[in-house]
Enzyme design. Structure first.
Site, PDB file in Angstrom:
ATOM      1  N   GLY A 169       0.845  -1.195   0.000  1.00  0.00           N
ATOM      2  CA  GLY A 169       0.000   0.000   0.000  1.00  0.00           C
ATOM      3  C   GLY A 169       0.875   1.238   0.000  1.00  0.00           C
ATOM      4  O   GLY A 169       2.042   1.208  -0.389  1.00  0.00           O
ATOM      5  N   GLY A 170       0.300   2.327   0.489  1.00  0.00           N
ATOM      6  CA  GLY A 170       1.034   3.587   0.542  1.00  0.00           C
ATOM      7  C   GLY A 170       2.318   3.483   1.350  1.00  0.00           C
ATOM      8  O   GLY A 170       3.244   4.294   1.183  1.00  0.00           O
ATOM      9  N   GLY A 404      25.379  12.520 -28.904  1.00  0.00           N
ATOM     10  CA  GLY A 404      24.933  13.169 -27.671  1.00  0.00           C
ATOM     11  C   GLY A 404      25.421  12.420 -26.446  1.00  0.00           C
ATOM     12  O   GLY A 404      25.664  13.021 -25.396  1.00  0.00           O
ATOM     13  N   ALA A 405      25.582  11.110 -26.593  1.00  0.00           N
ATOM     14  CA  ALA A 405      26.020  10.316 -25.445  1.00  0.00           C
ATOM     15  C   ALA A 405      27.445  10.701 -25.025  1.00  0.00           C
ATOM     16  O   ALA A 405      27.810  10.592 -23.856  1.00  0.00           O
ATOM     17  CB  ALA A 405      25.933   8.830 -25.770  1.00  0.00           C
TER      18      ALA A 405
HETATM   19  C1  HXC Z   1      -3.440  -4.360  12.491  1.00  0.00           C
HETATM   20  C2  HXC Z   1      -2.464  -6.247  11.696  1.00  0.00           C
HETATM   21  C3  HXC Z   1      -2.236  -5.631  10.463  1.00  0.00           C
HETATM   22  C4  HXC Z   1      -2.665  -4.309  10.296  1.00  0.00           C
HETATM   23  C5  HXC Z   1      -1.462  -7.620  10.353  1.00  0.00           C
HETATM   24  N1  HXC Z   1      -1.966  -7.483  11.584  1.00  0.00           N
HETATM   25  N2  HXC Z   1      -1.630  -6.513   9.654  1.00  0.00           N
HETATM   26  N3  HXC Z   1      -3.060  -5.611  12.706  1.00  0.00           N
HETATM   27  N4  HXC Z   1      -3.259  -3.704  11.359  1.00  0.00           N
HETATM   28  N5  HXC Z   1      -2.462  -3.637   9.175  1.00  0.00           N
HETATM   29  C6  HXC Z   1      -1.976  -8.477  12.652  1.00  0.00           C
HETATM   30  C7  HXC Z   1      -2.883  -9.639  12.356  1.00  0.00           C
HETATM   31  O1  HXC Z   1      -4.168  -9.344  12.752  1.00  0.00           O
HETATM   32  C8  HXC Z   1      -2.245 -10.712  13.197  1.00  0.00           C
HETATM   33  O2  HXC Z   1      -2.641 -10.518  14.526  1.00  0.00           O
HETATM   34  C9  HXC Z   1      -0.775 -10.401  13.125  1.00  0.00           C
HETATM   35  O3  HXC Z   1      -0.688  -9.029  12.741  1.00  0.00           O
HETATM   36  C10 HXC Z   1      -0.030 -11.215  12.107  1.00  0.00           C
HETATM   37  O4  HXC Z   1      -0.731 -11.165  10.884  1.00  0.00           O
HETATM   38  P1  HXC Z   1      -1.060 -12.465  10.043  1.00  0.00           P
HETATM   39  O5  HXC Z   1      -2.106 -12.078   9.073  1.00  0.00           O
HETATM   40  O6  HXC Z   1      -1.342 -13.601  10.940  1.00  0.00           O
HETATM   41  O7  HXC Z   1       0.322 -12.692   9.339  1.00  0.00           O
HETATM   42  P2  HXC Z   1       0.636 -13.242   7.883  1.00  0.00           P
HETATM   43  O8  HXC Z   1      -0.221 -14.435   7.602  1.00  0.00           O
HETATM   44  O9  HXC Z   1       2.110 -13.373   7.804  1.00  0.00           O
HETATM   45  O10 HXC Z   1       0.136 -12.092   6.885  1.00  0.00           O
HETATM   46  C11 HXC Z   1       0.782 -10.864   6.885  1.00  0.00           C
HETATM   47  C12 HXC Z   1      -0.020  -9.836   6.059  1.00  0.00           C
HETATM   48  C13 HXC Z   1      -1.491  -9.812   6.540  1.00  0.00           C
HETATM   49  C14 HXC Z   1       0.023 -10.280   4.584  1.00  0.00           C
HETATM   50  C15 HXC Z   1       0.676  -8.531   6.187  1.00  0.00           C
HETATM   51  O11 HXC Z   1      -1.506  -9.669   7.941  1.00  0.00           O
HETATM   52  C16 HXC Z   1      -2.261  -8.697   5.951  1.00  0.00           C
HETATM   53  O12 HXC Z   1      -2.745  -8.770   4.808  1.00  0.00           O
HETATM   54  N6  HXC Z   1      -2.455  -7.624   6.733  1.00  0.00           N
HETATM   55  C17 HXC Z   1      -3.238  -6.498   6.314  1.00  0.00           C
HETATM   56  C18 HXC Z   1      -2.482  -5.695   5.382  1.00  0.00           C
HETATM   57  C19 HXC Z   1      -3.194  -4.454   5.012  1.00  0.00           C
HETATM   58  O13 HXC Z   1      -4.213  -4.486   4.278  1.00  0.00           O
HETATM   59  N7  HXC Z   1      -2.732  -3.308   5.593  1.00  0.00           N
HETATM   60  C20 HXC Z   1      -3.304  -2.054   5.321  1.00  0.00           C
HETATM   61  C21 HXC Z   1      -2.722  -1.655   3.964  1.00  0.00           C
HETATM   62  S1  HXC Z   1      -3.078  -0.034   3.535  1.00  0.00           S
HETATM   63  P3  HXC Z   1      -2.888 -11.740  15.525  1.00  0.00           P
HETATM   64  O14 HXC Z   1      -3.261 -11.104  16.801  1.00  0.00           O
HETATM   65  O15 HXC Z   1      -3.965 -12.568  14.911  1.00  0.00           O
HETATM   66  O16 HXC Z   1      -1.577 -12.475  15.577  1.00  0.00           O
HETATM   67  C22 HXC Z   1      -1.815   0.763   4.211  1.00  0.00           C
HETATM   68  C23 HXC Z   1      -1.916   2.156   3.913  1.00  0.00           C
HETATM   69  C24 HXC Z   1      -0.679   2.888   4.239  1.00  0.00           C
HETATM   70  O17 HXC Z   1      -0.951   0.292   4.829  1.00  0.00           O
HETATM   71  C25 HXC Z   1      -0.998   4.277   3.892  1.00  0.00           C
HETATM   72  C26 HXC Z   1       0.126   5.149   3.762  1.00  0.00           C
HETATM   73  C27 HXC Z   1      -0.273   6.388   3.074  1.00  0.00           C
END
Ligand code: HXC
Length: 514
Positions: A169-170, A404-405
């Site tokens: 993401g971002g 040019g290079a």
């Molecule tokens: C809160 C999160 C989290 C998040 C993971 N966890 N991502 N908690 N916010 N963004 C937590 C899970 O709930 C889990 O908690 C633990 O971290 C481990 O995650 P798992 O899913 O079990 O791990 P894994 O299978 O290795 O998968 C990793 C992952 C997946 C691919 C990153 O967790 C995932 O898709 N997370 C969401 C990603 C996402 O959509 N983020 C927002 C993106 S937008 P528990 O307690 O169950 O262990 C963004 C915008 C940024 O980031 C903007 C900037 C401008």
């Protein structure tokens, strides 16, 4: 008193466990180290001073008021690498997946601000699920605070990103603004939108690794500057990169002791450029023979291989090398090579790292693909970067410098300080064959035997233009040197240029053709 000391120890021990032993086990099972283990490998033994170990998030929604981990998913502090200071943050995936909360962001911002004031590099070890979903916009604000500081710190202190897990993401834009990105094969990935979103929007089926894994970014997108097999190798190479860099834009890179009397003529350099100008050869062989201990840290080795960029030392002096590679696409400049070269030149210039430019370039790559994708816009980036660079700049033309290079590749005209050529150099508007076909078109077509006439004109042209002497007569080339003497000539040039001062006109900032 002893109770209080025990209590502090207990609190610190708890904080050091991050999300707890179970989560650490899962992290290890994925082939990944923990945030603290990574720091230990990266920095000089025992040098890490952690801060903000007791910081907690402030969120209360979605049951977060009952889930607190001291440190809140990122380990921050200061340490030394080769006895020189650095600021470090290391995201802890065992705590909420390393996701970024308001306080997590504040910790990163705190060390970045201090690093800028102290003038020391920032190394970020990224391993995060992105914005802490439960915190919503507060987390997005935290990201923006980091992006702003990344931008303000750009050109002030070196910033290195080591992505050792997800970065999506971002969130990718923080590493993207920093100077160098390291990725680990099989465990790191970066993308703006993941495979599921890609499938919904474009109906493409792609795996995490193919979309944004280390190899993809090292070969296709050019996002990664370095990729390695595992985390240990990656962290050791971060140390290696740091050895070439100064602490900040007012500092100079460390110079190593070097006995110049030990430099002997290197005969092997005399035999690398083939007699046939159309035959390729490996510019990396030349680089290896010129640099101290044959040690060259190549940046983006698997991307746009027609240009080579990287760090080395010559006579103990840290330098950046930009070189055409005749072995790939004949060393031609195309869009990707121009952008790769330009970014590297600007980094070196920002951080007082002198530039060595090795030239064997037949020109810019022709074709609709290049023209329609903006070779004019992108090629000019490299030209702009060389023109604006005020660090010591030394050029060696080994063979072709056409059109040019020739101008672009740190010619005398764009403030090259020392411009050398080997006797094999051909400095001309274009290659002999193309030139003859244009300027003698009529004579050749009217001749009794056009083929013989073309041959004759070709030899005349080669005799007159395909050499470095006309450029040397004008002073565009300072000296034509024996390949075997190149190293000592370069050491003398870079030594003399240590006290070089040059500047650009006062302005807010230039407008590089982006
Ligand atoms: C809160 C999160 C989290 C998040 C993971 N966890 N991502 N908690 N916010 N963004 C937590 C899970 O709930 C889990 O908690 C633990 O971290 C481990 O995650 P798992 O899913 O079990 O791990 P894994 O299978 O290795 O998968 C990793 C992952 C997946 C691919 C990153 O967790 C995932 O898709 N997370 C969401 C990603 C996402 O959509 N983020 C927002 C993106 S937008 P528990 O307690 O169950 O262990 C963004 C915008 C940024 O980031 C903007 C900037 C401008």
């Amino acid at each position: 008193m002893s109770d209080k000391i025990e209590d502090l120890k207990k609190r610190k021990d708890k904080a050091k466990l991050g999300g707890g032993e179970d989560k650490i086990k899962v992290q290890h099972e994925k082939g990944k180290l923990t945030a603290r283990e990574r720091i230990e490998l990266l920095v000089d033994e025992g040098s890490f001073e952690e801060i903000d170990m007791f910081v907690k998030h402030r969120a209360t929604d979605f049951g977060l008021n009952k889930q607190h981990y001291p440190g809140d998913g990122v380990v921050t502090g200061f340490a030394r690498i080769d006895n020189r200071p650095v600021a470090i943050f290391s995201q802890d995936f065992t705590v909420f997946g390393g996701s970024l909360s308001e306080t997590h962001a504040e910790k990163i911002v705190k060390i970045m601000n201090l690093a800028m004031k102290a003038g020391i590099p920032v190394i970020g070890l990224n391993d995060s699920g992105g914005a802490r979903i439960q915190e919503g916009v507060v987390s997005l604000g935290g990201y923006a605070d980091i992006f702003l500081l990344n931008t303000l710190a750009s050109g002030v202190v070196p910033q290195i990103s080591v992505v050792m897990g997800p970065c999506a993401g971002g969130a990718v834009y923080s590493p993207a603004i920093t100077d160098f990105i390291f990725l680990v094969k099989n465990t790191s990935y970066m993308f703006v939108t993941g495979p599921n979103v890609v499938k919904t929007v474009t109906h493409e089926e792609v795996s995490f690794d193919d979309l944004g894994g280390a190899e993809t970014h090292a070969t296709k997108s050019g996002v990664a500057h370095f990729i390695f097999e595992n985390e240990i190798e990656t962290l050791l190479n971060v140390r290696r990169l740091m050895s070439y860099l100064p602490l900040n834009f007012m500092d100079k890179p460390v110079e190593l002791e070097f006995d110049v009397h030990k430099v002997l003529p290197e005969q092997r350099l005399n035999g690398i450029v083939p007699d046939n100008p159309n035959k390729p050869y490996d510019m990396k062989q030349i680089i290896s023979l010129l640099v101290d201990d044959n040690d060259f840290l190549e940046v983006q080795p698997d991307y746009a291989g027609n240009i080579i960029v990287g760090f080395a030392r010559i006579g103990g002096i840290s330098i950046g090398i930009v070189a055409n590679q005749p072995q790939v696409l004949a060393g031609v400049l195309d869009i990707n090579a121009s952008v790769k070269g330009a970014r590297f030149v600007r980094f070196c210039d920002a951080f007082n790292i002198p530039l060595l430019v090795l030239v064997d370039v037949p020109g810019f790559l022709p074709g609709t693909e290049q023209e329609w994708n903006g070779i004019i816009r992108h090629g000019s980036k490299l030209l702009y970067a060389f023109c604006e660079a005020t660090v010591p700049k030394v050029t060696v033309i080994t063979r072709k410098a056409y059109g040019g290079a020739y101008d672009v590749m740190n010619s005398k005209h764009v403030r090259g300080d020392f411009n050398f050529a080997w006797p094999t150099a051909e400095i001309a508007v274009m290659g002999p064959k193309g030139a003859v076909e244009i300027i003698f078109k009529k004579e050749i077509s009217k001749a009794e035997n056009p083929e013989d006439e073309a041959e004759k004109k070709l030899s005349e042209y080669i005799e007159k233009f395909a050499n470095p002497y006309i450029a040397a007569e004008r002073g565009y080339i300072d000296d034509i040197i024996l390949p075997q003497d190149t190293k000592i000539k370069l050491i003398n040039a870079f030594t003399l240029l240590k006290t070089k001062v040059d500047k650009n006109p006062k302005k807010k900032h230039g407008n590089i053709p982006l």
